[in-house]
Design a protein around this motif. Sequence first.
Motif, PDB file in Angstrom:
ATOM      1  N   THR A 118      -3.547 -10.719 -31.843  1.00 57.63           N
ATOM      2  CA  THR A 118      -2.937  -9.449 -31.444  1.00 57.63           C
ATOM      3  C   THR A 118      -2.633  -8.583 -32.662  1.00 57.63           C
ATOM      4  OG1 THR A 118      -0.763 -10.504 -31.467  1.00 57.63           O
ATOM      5  CG2 THR A 118      -1.888 -10.381 -29.355  1.00 57.63           C
ATOM      6  N   SER A 144       4.298 -11.397 -23.613  1.00 59.14           N
ATOM      7  CA  SER A 144       3.340 -12.412 -23.177  1.00 59.14           C
ATOM      8  C   SER A 144       3.046 -13.403 -24.297  1.00 59.14           C
ATOM      9  CB  SER A 144       2.043 -11.734 -22.709  1.00 59.14           C
ATOM     10  OG  SER A 144       1.051 -12.688 -22.428  1.00 59.14           O
ATOM     11  N   ASN A 145       2.801 -12.895 -25.493  1.00 57.55           N
ATOM     12  CA  ASN A 145       2.489 -13.777 -26.625  1.00 57.55           C
ATOM     13  C   ASN A 145       3.693 -14.627 -27.031  1.00 57.55           C
ATOM     14  OD1 ASN A 145      -0.153 -12.902 -26.825  1.00 57.55           O
ATOM     15  ND2 ASN A 145       0.323 -11.272 -28.259  1.00 57.55           N
ATOM     16  N   SER A 171       1.879 -13.764 -18.139  1.00 48.15           N
ATOM     17  CA  SER A 171       1.088 -12.648 -17.588  1.00 48.15           C
ATOM     18  C   SER A 171       1.869 -11.345 -17.617  1.00 48.15           C
ATOM     19  CB  SER A 171       0.662 -12.958 -16.145  1.00 48.15           C
ATOM     20  OG  SER A 171       1.804 -13.206 -15.332  1.00 48.15           O
ATOM     21  N   THR A 186       3.225  -7.665 -18.545  1.00 54.02           N
ATOM     22  CA  THR A 186       2.467  -6.465 -18.911  1.00 54.02           C
ATOM     23  C   THR A 186       2.588  -6.163 -20.393  1.00 54.02           C
ATOM     24  OG1 THR A 186       4.390  -5.143 -18.244  1.00 54.02           O
ATOM     25  CG2 THR A 186       2.628  -5.419 -16.629  1.00 54.02           C
ATOM     26  N   SER A 187       3.713  -6.527 -21.000  1.00 56.66           N
ATOM     27  CA  SER A 187       3.885  -6.341 -22.438  1.00 56.66           C
ATOM     28  C   SER A 187       3.179  -7.485 -23.165  1.00 56.66           C
ATOM     29  CB  SER A 187       5.367  -6.324 -22.813  1.00 56.66           C
ATOM     30  OG  SER A 187       5.534  -6.478 -24.210  1.00 56.66           O
ATOM     31  N   LYS A 188       2.231  -7.123 -24.023  1.00 51.22           N
ATOM     32  CA  LYS A 188       1.485  -8.150 -24.752  1.00 51.22           C
ATOM     33  C   LYS A 188       2.400  -8.923 -25.686  1.00 51.22           C
ATOM     34  CE  LYS A 188      -3.165  -8.659 -26.548  1.00 51.22           C
ATOM     35  NZ  LYS A 188      -4.402  -7.973 -26.953  1.00 51.22           N
TER      36      LYS A 188
END
Length: 615
Positions: A596, A465-466, A458, A460-462
Amino acid sequence: MKNFLLLIFLFIAPLFVKAQDSIPGKNNSTDEQLAAQYYAEGDYEKAEVYYEKLYNRTPINVYYDYYLNCLLYTKDFKKAEKTVKKQSSRNPGDLTFHVDLGRVYGAEGDSAKEKKEFMNGVNAVDASYSANAVIDLANAFLGVNEPDFAIKALLQGRKVLKDVYTFNVELADVYAIKKDYVSMVNEYLDMLTINVAYKQQVQNRLQAKLDADENDLIAPVLKTELIRRAQKNPDEMIWSEMLIWFYMQQKNFPAALIQAKAIDKRKKLDGSDILALAATARANGDYETAEDAYDYVIGLGKNGFNYREARIEKINTEYQKITVGGNYTQDEIISLQSEMNSTLDELGRDVKTVELIRTLAHLQAFYLFDTKNSIKMLEDALTITGLSPMQVAQVKLELGDVLLLDGQVWEASLRYSQVEKAFEYDPIGQEAKYRNAKIAFYIGDFKWAQVQLDVLKSATSKLISNDAMYLSILITENLALDSNPDPLMKFAHADLMIFQNRYDIAILDLDSIDKLYPTHALEDDVLHLRYQIAYKQQKWTEAAGYLEKIISNYGTDILGDDATFELAQLYDTKLNDKAKAMEYYQDVFTNYPGSTFATDARKRFRELRGDKISQ
């Protein structure tokens, strides 16, 4: 008493009903529904009956418009003419009824009378009318596909209202409809002769037209006209500024730089605009122009306001050109190291140059494999007075990476932990947490690593997170399906060896997995690590082969979109096969719409196809 009240009710009830019927719009609802239904069905005779009732009851323009259309469809031209004149008398400030009356004559077959009435509308424009009334008239002409009369109306409006409004935007839009791009461009540019404050508005409108111009017909016209005006009016800087803007939109950075230098010299500026241009050129991969721009600012002198920034950014550009491009020699790396050191010797090692120190340390560790001096350089940087908490964190992250490269795993973890603690809820803190989780993964502490990774899902940086999600799934799948952790241990060790640039050992680990555990669930992940090794060794064809195997055999698994996007980039930037690159970019946003990478893939696909992309 009850009978008396009943008599009263019977007496007043009809009066109440009559009063209700007299309320404006009371019966309009049903008539409107029937009128709309018949009109939509093409039964204009029945629709006319109801629209006539509605119009006679409430003579507003919306009923008038539909009623007039019905009269024209049913060829009741006399009533149509009478209706137009009647509505016109009710709205004496509205010029558009000339267009309606012309429509009637045209529908009747009298084209001469139609054109005459259109001209009556144009000639009726005088100083008593507002600019909006003229614009409404022009729009009415456009509504009946008469752009030439729209132009006449706007030019007449300009003639009589020139001190109030000049209608440049409206005329440009009509010229665009007619594909008269020379006139369109001149209308927009003429706005700048009225007031240079319109520059942003003009640029926005021209950009919209350029973006929509699939055949690239507008750009040559705009370029020619801007050059003509710049040559004709050399003292008016606006035309050179517009040329810079135009060249930037076309990504013709060398031409933009020529204009920017001329303005900077003429105005005796400090090179700030040149720096901005250089940054854009570098972001678009035009490193030569960026370096040329930085050299210009450096040439303004050591006392110049932007001298220090230009020196640092030129070094960063050279670093990016070498490292991002991937095609470099060891001599080039050594030369860049020498230039970085000389720049730091000149500018000093302080708060303003700490980013350059960090870059040099990375270069020494990861490209020259001199971890000892890199670690010392970063530790010295942490002693610089006045560093912000963020600068300290960035240096510590780099130090952690170099320590990990040097094999000092626990020292690396300590630096990451310090950053994570100081910036617990910030992206840089999450990045530190992820790097610590990777260390746990490298050494085989999979359960602890997974706890940290699950928290980072979770983030904040995608990107973080990925990455966390992928690594967590990797651990889950391979520990849940196989009680033997050895394959995953070997894989994690290979991953660490790749990070440390010890590719021979990494390949031995991966070969061992393939030999001892054939058909293991790690097969696609092993292929991806082999791709990373080949990429770092600049073996582009070999790297592409590994990605193609992933796509072919494991395209529906978690690495499918990663491999497809990476293969597209490989063909785009290393193998110079734009057709193949476009094919794989399209596969990303077509086959993996939730990826993404989908947005970036679509954007790059459109750029390669030649579409105009807004900046």
